[in-house]
Design a protein around this motif. Structure first.
Motif, PDB file in Angstrom:
ATOM      1  N   ASP A   2     -19.226 -38.455  -4.259  1.00 30.39           N
ATOM      2  CA  ASP A   2     -18.933 -38.757  -5.662  1.00 30.39           C
ATOM      3  C   ASP A   2     -20.124 -38.344  -6.510  1.00 30.39           C
ATOM      4  O   ASP A   2     -21.183 -37.961  -5.997  1.00 30.39           O
ATOM      5  CB  ASP A   2     -18.574 -40.230  -5.850  1.00 30.39           C
ATOM      6  CG  ASP A   2     -19.744 -41.129  -5.506  1.00 30.39           C
ATOM      7  OD1 ASP A   2     -20.687 -40.631  -4.842  1.00 30.39           O
ATOM      8  OD2 ASP A   2     -19.740 -42.293  -5.893  1.00 30.39           O
ATOM      9  N   ILE A   3     -19.960 -38.443  -7.793  1.00 27.40           N
ATOM     10  CA  ILE A   3     -20.966 -37.891  -8.689  1.00 27.40           C
ATOM     11  C   ILE A   3     -22.331 -38.548  -8.494  1.00 27.40           C
ATOM     12  O   ILE A   3     -23.368 -37.889  -8.622  1.00 27.40           O
ATOM     13  CB  ILE A   3     -20.497 -37.986 -10.167  1.00 27.40           C
ATOM     14  CG1 ILE A   3     -21.202 -36.908 -11.000  1.00 27.40           C
ATOM     15  CG2 ILE A   3     -20.725 -39.364 -10.731  1.00 27.40           C
ATOM     16  CD1 ILE A   3     -20.686 -36.794 -12.410  1.00 27.40           C
ATOM     17  N   SER A   4     -22.321 -39.811  -8.175  1.00 23.19           N
ATOM     18  CA  SER A   4     -23.594 -40.516  -8.058  1.00 23.19           C
ATOM     19  C   SER A   4     -24.420 -39.956  -6.900  1.00 23.19           C
ATOM     20  O   SER A   4     -25.644 -39.924  -6.966  1.00 23.19           O
ATOM     21  CB  SER A   4     -23.361 -42.015  -7.861  1.00 23.19           C
ATOM     22  OG  SER A   4     -22.646 -42.226  -6.663  1.00 23.19           O
ATOM     23  N   GLU A   5     -23.734 -39.490  -5.871  1.00 23.53           N
ATOM     24  CA  GLU A   5     -24.491 -38.921  -4.767  1.00 23.53           C
ATOM     25  C   GLU A   5     -25.061 -37.555  -5.148  1.00 23.53           C
ATOM     26  O   GLU A   5     -26.181 -37.219  -4.768  1.00 23.53           O
ATOM     27  CB  GLU A   5     -23.623 -38.793  -3.511  1.00 23.53           C
ATOM     28  CG  GLU A   5     -24.476 -38.410  -2.311  1.00 23.53           C
ATOM     29  CD  GLU A   5     -23.724 -38.507  -0.999  1.00 23.53           C
ATOM     30  OE1 GLU A   5     -22.566 -38.961  -1.016  1.00 23.53           O
ATOM     31  OE2 GLU A   5     -24.310 -38.120   0.035  1.00 23.53           O
ATOM     32  N   SER A  28     -15.649 -29.572  -9.433  1.00 24.57           N
ATOM     33  CA  SER A  28     -15.388 -30.710  -8.567  1.00 24.57           C
ATOM     34  C   SER A  28     -14.131 -30.360  -7.770  1.00 24.57           C
ATOM     35  O   SER A  28     -13.217 -29.706  -8.276  1.00 24.57           O
ATOM     36  CB  SER A  28     -15.185 -31.981  -9.405  1.00 24.57           C
ATOM     37  OG  SER A  28     -14.313 -31.735 -10.473  1.00 24.57           O
ATOM     38  N   THR A  29     -14.132 -30.774  -6.520  1.00 17.67           N
ATOM     39  CA  THR A  29     -13.038 -30.355  -5.654  1.00 17.67           C
ATOM     40  C   THR A  29     -11.788 -31.198  -5.850  1.00 17.67           C
ATOM     41  O   THR A  29     -10.739 -30.896  -5.288  1.00 17.67           O
ATOM     42  CB  THR A  29     -13.469 -30.419  -4.180  1.00 17.67           C
ATOM     43  OG1 THR A  29     -14.078 -31.683  -3.941  1.00 17.67           O
ATOM     44  CG2 THR A  29     -14.462 -29.316  -3.887  1.00 17.67           C
ATOM     45  N   GLY A  30     -11.913 -32.251  -6.600  1.00 19.55           N
ATOM     46  CA  GLY A  30     -10.729 -33.066  -6.832  1.00 19.55           C
ATOM     47  C   GLY A  30     -11.108 -34.359  -7.517  1.00 19.55           C
ATOM     48  O   GLY A  30     -12.210 -34.501  -8.041  1.00 19.55           O
ATOM     49  N   ARG A  31     -10.189 -35.281  -7.512  1.00 21.17           N
ATOM     50  CA  ARG A  31     -10.432 -36.568  -8.137  1.00 21.17           C
ATOM     51  C   ARG A  31      -9.974 -37.683  -7.209  1.00 21.17           C
ATOM     52  O   ARG A  31      -8.970 -37.561  -6.528  1.00 21.17           O
ATOM     53  CB  ARG A  31      -9.642 -36.677  -9.462  1.00 21.17           C
ATOM     54  CG  ARG A  31     -10.068 -35.722 -10.549  1.00 21.17           C
ATOM     55  CD  ARG A  31     -11.434 -36.080 -11.083  1.00 21.17           C
ATOM     56  NE  ARG A  31     -11.891 -35.131 -12.098  1.00 21.17           N
ATOM     57  CZ  ARG A  31     -12.053 -35.440 -13.383  1.00 21.17           C
ATOM     58  NH1 ARG A  31     -11.781 -36.660 -13.810  1.00 21.17           N
ATOM     59  NH2 ARG A  31     -12.487 -34.554 -14.234  1.00 21.17           N
ATOM     60  N   ARG A  32     -10.767 -38.722  -7.190  1.00 21.38           N
ATOM     61  CA  ARG A  32     -10.317 -39.955  -6.548  1.00 21.38           C
ATOM     62  C   ARG A  32     -10.043 -40.903  -7.703  1.00 21.38           C
ATOM     63  O   ARG A  32     -10.949 -41.542  -8.224  1.00 21.38           O
ATOM     64  CB  ARG A  32     -11.424 -40.489  -5.634  1.00 21.38           C
ATOM     65  CG  ARG A  32     -11.088 -41.746  -4.863  1.00 21.38           C
ATOM     66  CD  ARG A  32     -12.339 -42.322  -4.193  1.00 21.38           C
ATOM     67  NE  ARG A  32     -13.039 -41.385  -3.321  1.00 21.38           N
ATOM     68  CZ  ARG A  32     -12.580 -40.998  -2.121  1.00 21.38           C
ATOM     69  NH1 ARG A  32     -11.445 -41.484  -1.664  1.00 21.38           N
ATOM     70  NH2 ARG A  32     -13.276 -40.156  -1.390  1.00 21.38           N
ATOM     71  N   GLY A  33      -8.785 -40.945  -8.109  1.00 21.97           N
ATOM     72  CA  GLY A  33      -8.468 -41.633  -9.361  1.00 21.97           C
ATOM     73  C   GLY A  33      -8.957 -40.753 -10.490  1.00 21.97           C
ATOM     74  O   GLY A  33      -8.628 -39.567 -10.559  1.00 21.97           O
ATOM     75  N   LEU A  34      -9.775 -41.308 -11.317  1.00 23.15           N
ATOM     76  CA  LEU A  34     -10.388 -40.514 -12.370  1.00 23.15           C
ATOM     77  C   LEU A  34     -11.653 -39.828 -11.874  1.00 23.15           C
ATOM     78  O   LEU A  34     -12.077 -38.806 -12.391  1.00 23.15           O
ATOM     79  CB  LEU A  34     -10.781 -41.417 -13.547  1.00 23.15           C
ATOM     80  CG  LEU A  34      -9.800 -41.610 -14.700  1.00 23.15           C
ATOM     81  CD1 LEU A  34     -10.516 -42.303 -15.845  1.00 23.15           C
ATOM     82  CD2 LEU A  34      -9.232 -40.282 -15.158  1.00 23.15           C
ATOM     83  N   HIS A  35     -12.253 -40.446 -10.886  1.00 19.00           N
ATOM     84  CA  HIS A  35     -13.600 -40.050 -10.459  1.00 19.00           C
ATOM     85  C   HIS A  35     -13.633 -38.686  -9.805  1.00 19.00           C
ATOM     86  O   HIS A  35     -12.828 -38.383  -8.926  1.00 19.00           O
ATOM     87  CB  HIS A  35     -14.150 -41.096  -9.491  1.00 19.00           C
ATOM     88  CG  HIS A  35     -14.271 -42.461 -10.100  1.00 19.00           C
ATOM     89  ND1 HIS A  35     -14.992 -43.483  -9.531  1.00 19.00           N
ATOM     90  CD2 HIS A  35     -13.771 -42.953 -11.247  1.00 19.00           C
ATOM     91  CE1 HIS A  35     -14.920 -44.546 -10.299  1.00 19.00           C
ATOM     92  NE2 HIS A  35     -14.191 -44.258 -11.340  1.00 19.00           N
TER      93      HIS A  35
END
Lengths: 150, 150
Positions: A2-5, A28-35
């Motif tokens: 995720d972005i934080s990493e 980004s390769t995709g979304r987990r929900g919005l993330h």
DNA sequence: GTACAACTTCAAGTCGACTTGAGGTCAAGG
DNA sequence: CCTTGACCTCAAGTCGACTTGAAGTTGTAC
């Protein structure tokens, strides 16, 4: 990841990553929900971007190099000419550095009375004034004060 | 000298001269009507300003050096540390130049597979990402295109 | 199941060094 | 004397690379 990493491993703030994505420099390769979800590849791309920035490329130029495909296609000719530009810059900065170095220890009562300093001055006048390129050569070193704090 | 002569002899546009005066970097010695009148001294000051800019000083820093009095009082310590900064910059750019130079002629099928290129990448990653200074090191060479044309 | 930190979007702001434009004044040549 | 073009002022715009803030959504730990 995720972005934080990505933030953690790249040292770049999340806002920059979103900005880069918006510009099309990374994806980004995709979304987990919005993330956003990123693949580790992005770290390599970010390093490449950093490399380009350090070499004096603009984000737009870098975008071209990264191409829309996954792997980069860098024009060797462009690399070469960029290297030449860098070389010119280096020469200038070197002259400047030596001049400053001397001025710092010069025994002349005023810098204006030191021949070396005056020579440097002419160099600067010829280089920065009176020519059309060569402007806008800043290199503001550790000028990030305000940015990195708040 | 009126402003047009300063323009002619310095190569700087009038707008810049007015801007510099407004900022307190130079002074016109008087007015002929509305028109500014400059003493030739201003040319030397402009060269000094160019010198400072080339060395990476901001206009604010330069203003301090020029002092409100006629002649400059430059802190030798400051010169020295600026020279050191320049030196760091030069070293970085040199590494970058060599890397680019190599990448331009490298025989590896993709840059990513060239060990030298990867080393450069790490260098960039360590230098530009992950640190707090060293950002904002642009050196945009002959990037004046839009400016000088119109 | 619910709190909440972490994420999201989008618009707007920032920084430095100037440039541009509108609208006005005036010194000098004919 | 009158035109004219160089000069003036002041506010606003520009450029690149981001950052900041408000307002909304949500994965996840308890």
């Amino acid at each position: 990841m995720d972005i934080s990493e990505v933030v953690r491993r790249s040292g770049l703030p999340a806002s920059t990553l979103r900005y880069y994505e918006e510009k099309g420099l990374i994806r980004s390769t995709g979304r987990r929900g919005l993330h956003r979800v990123f693949s580790p590849v992005v770290l390599e791309q970010l390093a490449l971007i950093a490399l380009g920035r350090t070499a004096g490329f603009s984000l737009d130029e870098i975008q071209v190099m990264l191409g829309s495909g996954g792997d980069l296609h860098i024009d060797r000719q462009m690399l070469s000419s960029k290297a030449d530009e860098l070389d010119t810059t280096i020469r200038k900065l070197t002259a400047m550095r030596d001049g400053l170095r001397h001025a710092a220890v010069c025994s002349a009562p005023s810098h204006m009375e030191c021949p070396k300093f005056r020579r440097l001055l002419n160099l600067a006048a010829a280089g920065a004034i009176g020519e059309k390129n060569t402007r806008n050569l800043k290199s503001s070193h550790l000028k990030t004060g305000k940015n990195s704090n708040k």
